[in-house]
Design a protein around this motif. Structure first.
Motif, short mmCIF file in Angstrom:
data_model
loop_
_atom_site.label_atom_id
_atom_site.label_comp_id
_atom_site.label_asym_id
_atom_site.label_seq_id
_atom_site.Cartn_x
_atom_site.Cartn_y
_atom_site.Cartn_z
N VAL A 194 45.90 47.40 45.41
CA VAL A 194 44.89 46.58 45.79
C VAL A 194 43.61 47.43 45.83
O VAL A 194 43.30 48.46 46.32
N ARG A 218 41.58 41.49 46.35
CA ARG A 218 41.63 40.39 47.50
C ARG A 218 40.20 39.91 47.52
O ARG A 218 39.16 39.99 47.34
N HIS A 268 44.80 36.88 46.56
CA HIS A 268 44.65 37.93 45.67
C HIS A 268 44.58 37.61 44.05
O HIS A 268 45.41 36.55 43.73
#
Length: 273
Positions: A194, A218, A268
């Motif tokens: 991420v 995110r 996401h």
């Protein structure tokens, strides 16, 4: 459980309906909205192949509307869907999806190849609709596309937008939806790095520099609620996601899909090279 009241999707057809669509813009985006699409534009757009359509309840009240203009880009007919609005009390009834599907059919009838529109990448609900229900692809990320609109929905976070394209035609649309479904089911995305793992922390550039085949970005589960409860956090989300998305797109990644997650956990974007 009783059936939901019937909803009719059809073109706007009277001055009163055009004016109701103008009033609805203030309901959805706030009384201070300055970037208003006038009743005359809603009517004129229809005369040149555009779409001004509404969702009406059994009593004829306007629950939502969609508006777009048709034009020519590089020699091909395209459509720009400028506005989609649904009354807050009528949301989560698939009205937005039905309005887009009506628009799609009308645009296909005049021979357009693509439908473009913009949406805020921070709004997970819209991302889920656009990717997982409709089947769009991202064309570009634009910082502060519309400037100050006077809307409560953009207060403190600006108007950064994804420009997306929706393919018109069954083969192209089916292919894009298959790509999104494949990305959503890909177990490698669940473990992909991420780029903005914690709010306000440094952007994770290493996965992109190392050429990771998949990365994630995110976004909050409900940015609207966050704006109301913690405007500073909403602004940090904008800064973090802007940096992560721009980094990935500049490195050649494309948005393959969207994983909504289970609220209140973040959602996401799934990006691949």
């Amino acid at each position: 459980m009783p059936d939901s009241p019937p909803i009719t999707i059809r073109p706007l057809a009277s001055l009163a309906e055009y004016r109701a669509a103008v009033d609805l813009q203030y309901v959805v985006w706030g009384a201070g909205l300055t970037d208003v699409t006038a009743a005359t534009i809603l009517k004129i757009g229809q005369r040149i192949g555009g779409v001004s359509a509404g969702a009406f309840d059994a009593a004829g009240a306007l629950l939502g509307f969609v508006f777009g203009l048709t034009g020519v880009e590089h020699g091909r007919v395209v459509h720009w869907s400028h506005m989609l609005a649904v009354r807050p009390e009528a949301q989560n009834r698939a009205i937005g999806r039905r309005l887009k599907e009506f628009q799609y059919a009308e645009v296909a009838r005049v021979g357009a190849e693509l439908i473009y529109w913009t949406y805020d990448p921070l709004v997970a609900r819209n991302a889920h609709l656009n990717f997982n229900r409709l089947g769009v692809r991202v064309v570009e990320y634009v910082r502060d596309m519309y400037g100050d609109m006077g809307s409560t929905l953009t207060a403190g976070i600006g108007t950064d937008r994804f420009v997306v394209a929706w393919p018109v035609g069954p083969a192209a649309l089916a292919a894009r939806r298959a790509e999104i479904a494949t990305a959503s089911a890909d177990p490698e995305f669940a473990a992909a790095p991420v780029l903005n793992p914690a709010l306000g922390e440094a952007l994770q550039r290493a996965p992109v520099a190392a050429g990771a085949s998949r990365v994630r970005v995110r976004v909050p589960a409900d940015v609207g609620a966050l704006q109301a409860s913690d405007p500073a956090a909403a602004a940090r989300w904008r800064a973090d996601t802007r940096a992560a998305i721009e980094l990935a797109l500049a490195a050649g990644y494309r948005v393959a899909g969207f994983a909504p997650g289970a609220a209140p956990e973040p959602a996401h974007y799934l990006l691949a090279v």
